[in-house]
Scaffold this active site. Sequence first.
Site, PDB file in Angstrom:
ATOM      1  N   GLU A   1      -6.477  -3.301  -0.551  1.00 39.28           N
ATOM      2  CA  GLU A   1      -6.080  -2.013   0.035  1.00 39.28           C
ATOM      3  C   GLU A   1      -7.274  -1.080   0.218  1.00 39.28           C
ATOM      4  O   GLU A   1      -7.173  -0.088   0.927  1.00 39.28           O
ATOM      5  CB  GLU A   1      -4.998  -1.349  -0.838  1.00 39.28           C
ATOM      6  CG  GLU A   1      -3.665  -2.077  -0.729  1.00 39.28           C
ATOM      7  CD  GLU A   1      -2.646  -1.644  -1.772  1.00 39.28           C
ATOM      8  OE1 GLU A   1      -1.451  -1.649  -1.460  1.00 39.28           O
ATOM      9  OE2 GLU A   1      -3.031  -1.324  -2.910  1.00 39.28           O
TER      10      GLU A   1
ATOM     11  N   ASP B   1       6.588  -3.537   4.870  1.00 35.10           N
ATOM     12  CA  ASP B   1       7.855  -4.287   4.917  1.00 35.10           C
ATOM     13  C   ASP B   1       8.990  -3.290   4.906  1.00 35.10           C
ATOM     14  O   ASP B   1       8.770  -2.092   4.717  1.00 35.10           O
ATOM     15  CB  ASP B   1       7.943  -5.233   3.703  1.00 35.10           C
ATOM     16  CG  ASP B   1       7.850  -4.472   2.386  1.00 35.10           C
ATOM     17  OD1 ASP B   1       8.893  -4.027   1.888  1.00 35.10           O
ATOM     18  OD2 ASP B   1       6.725  -4.289   1.873  1.00 35.10           O
TER      19      ASP B   1
HETATM   20  N1  ADE Z   1       5.082  -2.073  -1.945  1.00 32.46           N
HETATM   21  C1  ADE Z   1       5.124  -2.606  -0.712  1.00 32.46           C
HETATM   22  N2  ADE Z   1       6.358  -3.027  -0.408  1.00 32.46           N
HETATM   23  C2  ADE Z   1       7.132  -2.743  -1.485  1.00 32.46           C
HETATM   24  C3  ADE Z   1       8.488  -2.960  -1.797  1.00 32.46           C
HETATM   25  N3  ADE Z   1       9.293  -3.560  -0.934  1.00 32.46           N
HETATM   26  N4  ADE Z   1       8.928  -2.550  -3.013  1.00 32.46           N
HETATM   27  C4  ADE Z   1       8.102  -1.963  -3.894  1.00 32.46           C
HETATM   28  N5  ADE Z   1       6.803  -1.748  -3.654  1.00 32.46           N
HETATM   29  C5  ADE Z   1       6.312  -2.130  -2.455  1.00 32.46           C
END
Ligand code: ADE
Length: 252
Positions: free
Chosen positions: A12, A216
């Site tokens: 990151e 996501d």
């Molecule tokens: N970081 C990136 N995606 C995530 C997710 N779906 N749940 C928790 N932390 C995250």
Amino acid sequence: MTTAILSALIDEQRHLLDRLEAPQRVAHAGRGFVTGRLHGHTLVLALSRIGKVAAATTAAALIERFGVSRIVFTGVAGGLGAGVRVGDIVVASELLQHDLDASPLFPRHEVPLYGRARFPTDADLSGRLAEAARQTLAQADGWLDAGLRARYGLATPALHHGLIVSGDRFVATGAESRALQAELPEALAVEMEGAAVAQVCFDYGVPFAALRTVSDRADDAAHTDFPAFVRDVASHYSDAVLGAWLRMLPNS
Ligand code: ADE
């Protein structure tokens, strides 16, 4: 004045690390910190690792051991809010621990003995971070090429500013994501560290800001290509947005 840039994972902040001038590695509290200069500022780059406790330890170490005067978190998150899509950026105005529940002693989500569930970010730092993100997204065509857009199904990326929620769970089912949305309809994104860092910064009176690229939708497809997305897309967002943000701040 020293500024800390904090991320959960090395990828990151990989490009920021590559650019750091006169880097010096310091081991402390079982973690690696790198000090140096970038865009006219004295920085410490740090990895929180994953989860709220690890992030809180790292934030406390940044303040106590490195004397930082502000902390910015950059990383990825799952999109929760309607219209928060993969590839968008979320800048936090406030953060909350979605998995904290001391009821019936205290209201759900309230941090016991603080009288609050939400921890605000610093308005000035966050405003400039949002402006830096806006500028970066306006130029996204320059580095977000057609191949990357097709591979990750990215539309024209948008900027959101609002509530980010944190908890010690990677949210990766539609059912859990829907439950979070129903319980916290204002939440734009979910991740695993930000609210813990916000609480530590609140305790010490250290200004805090947080930026998350949506990797996501916190649903059943959330794990798909997660590391590749961080490497191929989110690391470039961190580099570009934080570069623009640092250039906006008076030299330190
Ligand atoms: N970081 C990136 N995606 C995530 C997710 N779906 N749940 C928790 N932390 C995250």
